[in-house]
Design an enzyme around this catalytic site. Structure first.
Site, PDB file in Angstrom:
ATOM      1  N   HIS A 154       0.856  -1.197   0.000  1.00 39.34           N
ATOM      2  CA  HIS A 154       0.000   0.000   0.000  1.00 39.34           C
ATOM      3  C   HIS A 154       0.884   1.236   0.000  1.00 39.34           C
ATOM      4  O   HIS A 154       2.115   1.127   0.067  1.00 39.34           O
ATOM      5  CB  HIS A 154      -0.907   0.023   1.243  1.00 39.34           C
ATOM      6  CG  HIS A 154      -0.152   0.115   2.537  1.00 39.34           C
ATOM      7  ND1 HIS A 154       0.264  -0.993   3.243  1.00 39.34           N
ATOM      8  CD2 HIS A 154       0.300   1.187   3.243  1.00 39.34           C
ATOM      9  CE1 HIS A 154       0.916  -0.611   4.330  1.00 39.34           C
ATOM     10  NE2 HIS A 154       0.960   0.711   4.356  1.00 39.34           N
ATOM     11  N   HIS A 201      -5.650  -2.114   4.370  1.00 38.36           N
ATOM     12  CA  HIS A 201      -5.615  -0.932   3.502  1.00 38.36           C
ATOM     13  C   HIS A 201      -4.874  -1.256   2.218  1.00 38.36           C
ATOM     14  O   HIS A 201      -3.918  -2.022   2.199  1.00 38.36           O
ATOM     15  CB  HIS A 201      -5.043   0.313   4.170  1.00 38.36           C
ATOM     16  CG  HIS A 201      -3.685   0.151   4.815  1.00 38.36           C
ATOM     17  ND1 HIS A 201      -3.129  -1.051   5.166  1.00 38.36           N
ATOM     18  CD2 HIS A 201      -2.771   1.078   5.175  1.00 38.36           C
ATOM     19  CE1 HIS A 201      -1.950  -0.851   5.716  1.00 38.36           C
ATOM     20  NE2 HIS A 201      -1.709   0.427   5.730  1.00 38.36           N
ATOM     21  N   HIS A 216       4.753   7.297   2.399  1.00 41.93           N
ATOM     22  CA  HIS A 216       5.543   6.083   2.240  1.00 41.93           C
ATOM     23  C   HIS A 216       4.884   5.088   1.304  1.00 41.93           C
ATOM     24  O   HIS A 216       3.668   5.065   1.168  1.00 41.93           O
ATOM     25  CB  HIS A 216       5.813   5.400   3.588  1.00 41.93           C
ATOM     26  CG  HIS A 216       4.589   4.834   4.265  1.00 41.93           C
ATOM     27  ND1 HIS A 216       3.838   5.538   5.171  1.00 41.93           N
ATOM     28  CD2 HIS A 216       3.988   3.618   4.175  1.00 41.93           C
ATOM     29  CE1 HIS A 216       2.844   4.790   5.617  1.00 41.93           C
ATOM     30  NE2 HIS A 216       2.898   3.619   5.028  1.00 41.93           N
ATOM     31  N   HIS A 248       1.435  -0.326  14.887  1.00 44.35           N
ATOM     32  CA  HIS A 248       0.429   0.727  14.750  1.00 44.35           C
ATOM     33  C   HIS A 248      -0.832   0.318  15.501  1.00 44.35           C
ATOM     34  O   HIS A 248      -1.209  -0.859  15.495  1.00 44.35           O
ATOM     35  CB  HIS A 248       0.004   0.887  13.283  1.00 44.35           C
ATOM     36  CG  HIS A 248       1.052   1.374  12.347  1.00 44.35           C
ATOM     37  ND1 HIS A 248       1.793   2.504  12.541  1.00 44.35           N
ATOM     38  CD2 HIS A 248       1.455   0.891  11.149  1.00 44.35           C
ATOM     39  CE1 HIS A 248       2.603   2.691  11.513  1.00 44.35           C
ATOM     40  NE2 HIS A 248       2.424   1.721  10.662  1.00 44.35           N
ATOM     41  N   TYR A 257       9.350   2.259   9.762  1.00 45.91           N
ATOM     42  CA  TYR A 257       9.461   3.297   8.734  1.00 45.91           C
ATOM     43  C   TYR A 257      10.931   3.666   8.613  1.00 45.91           C
ATOM     44  O   TYR A 257      11.610   3.867   9.632  1.00 45.91           O
ATOM     45  CB  TYR A 257       8.716   4.571   9.137  1.00 45.91           C
ATOM     46  CG  TYR A 257       7.214   4.529   9.064  1.00 45.91           C
ATOM     47  CD1 TYR A 257       6.543   3.959   7.986  1.00 45.91           C
ATOM     48  CD2 TYR A 257       6.452   5.135  10.062  1.00 45.91           C
ATOM     49  CE1 TYR A 257       5.156   3.977   7.915  1.00 45.91           C
ATOM     50  CE2 TYR A 257       5.070   5.159   9.996  1.00 45.91           C
ATOM     51  CZ  TYR A 257       4.427   4.580   8.925  1.00 45.91           C
ATOM     52  OH  TYR A 257       3.060   4.612   8.870  1.00 45.91           O
ATOM     53  N   GLU A 267       8.173   1.551   4.113  1.00 53.23           N
ATOM     54  CA  GLU A 267       7.770   0.808   5.302  1.00 53.23           C
ATOM     55  C   GLU A 267       7.957  -0.683   5.050  1.00 53.23           C
ATOM     56  O   GLU A 267       7.655  -1.174   3.961  1.00 53.23           O
ATOM     57  CB  GLU A 267       6.288   1.089   5.611  1.00 53.23           C
ATOM     58  CG  GLU A 267       5.729   0.289   6.783  1.00 53.23           C
ATOM     59  CD  GLU A 267       4.266   0.627   7.085  1.00 53.23           C
ATOM     60  OE1 GLU A 267       3.482   0.780   6.118  1.00 53.23           O
ATOM     61  OE2 GLU A 267       3.909   0.716   8.272  1.00 53.23           O
TER      62      GLU A 267
HETATM   63 FE   LIG Z   1       1.821   1.957   5.882  1.00 54.39          FE
END
Ligand SMILES: [Fe+2]
Length: 310
Positions: A154, A201, A216, A248, A257, A267
């Site tokens: 993503h 995502h 990112h 997260h 990151y 990432e």
């Molecule tokens: Fe991400």
């Protein structure tokens, strides 16, 4: 087939300041597989377990950042329909002919109100993952070269007009909202996480005054141990690390990151849960608690997350 429409992230084209230094970084440190170079000087990479020709393309330029981000759609009929739907919605689209990118069919390009160029395409030459399709091994030598992510997973993009971007993705492209961070007044979305699949995502956006910024591109690792190993390899190679390894709150993904030699953040990521499109109630984070959303154990809203983009 249950999955139709937009299938998944397909390719990102990213600008780098020094091509050969970047090739060494993406090939030998991140461990992508170099699959070609074109007459424009672009270098094409794929992750080891991706079967299509390329997912990450770099070109040398005076400034770092993202040229465009593309999604693969089911087939050519879907491409035609989505092009018509985007135009009917009021967006201008442009056709990029087949072959303009190596091994890639015709692309439909459009600009989001956030200033990002998005593309849709239906065809990219399959080159396989080197393991064959009959009695394949679970992994091969390419996974062990450098960090060795599985796939481009993503991207998080920063720009203005996130509410309008959300409408385009949800009303035209068939995505649904999985998670969001509210603005400090609680009235709007400061950041949105959108899925076209059952991944947590496929793309995310955060409200930002400047148009077209890259926060990112994310590469999927198979396990938390592989994320930690990625951190080891980053340190061995003096890679500039931004945040992590940590988890997260948003998406529940486990992450590091870091920055490529040109300052483009990337990432290495694993985990998260599996939402489905009947997920009618997106998970919501209040702005005052976004520290947990970003870095759950440390509960820290890292300044760089909000301010450093290319
Ligand atoms: Fe991400």
């Amino acid at each position: 087939m249950a999955m139709t429409g937009v299938l998944r992230p397909g390719h990102a084209q990213v600008r780098v300041l020094n091509l050969e230094e970047s090739v060494r970084f993406y090939r030998d440190v991140l461990g992508l597989v170099e699959t070609g170079r074109d007459a424009q000087g672009r270098v094409y990479f794929k992750c080891w377990d991706e079967r299509d020709h390329s997912s990450y393309v770099i070109r040398e330029a005076d400034s770092a950042g993202l040229d465009f981000f593309a999604f693969k759609v089911l087939d050519k009929a879907t491409l035609e329909k989505l092009d018509a739907d985007l135009q009917a919605y009021g967006l201008k689209t442009e056709r990029i002919p087949a072959g303009e990118m190596l091994a890639t069919g015709e692309r439909v390009r459009f600009e989001l109100p956030s200033g990002h160029l998005m593309e849709l395409y239906a065809e990219k030459t399959a080159v396989g993952n080197g393991l064959g399709v009959v009695n394949p091994a679970p992994w091969g030598r390419e996974r062990e070269h450098g960090i060795g992510p599985v796939r481009l997973d993503h991207a998080l993009l920063y720009g203005p007009n996130v509410a309008e971007v959300q409408k385009i993705f949800t009303e035209v492209l068939g995505f649904y909202l999985v998670e969001r961070v509210l603005t400090p007044d609680g009235e709007n979305n400061a950041a949105i996480w959108l899925s076209c699949s059952h991944k947590v995502h496929d793309i995310a956006f955060a409200e930002y005054p400047e148009k077209g910024k890259l926060h990112h591109c994310s590469f999927l690792m198979e396990t938390w141990e592989q994320v930690l190993r990625a951190g080891d390899i980053m340190s061995m190679n003096k890679v500039a690390v931004d945040i992590g390894p940590t988890r997260h709150g948003v998406t529940r993904g486990c992450t590091i990151y870091a920055w490529d030699p040109s300052g483009n953040r990337f990432e290495t990521f694993m985990g998260g849960y599996q939402p489905y499109p009947d997920n009618t109630e997106p998970l919501t984070w209040t702005f005052d608690n976004f520290g947990q959303g970003l870095d759950y154990p440390q509960r820290k809203l890292h300044e760089t997350f909000l301010t450093v983009v290319t």
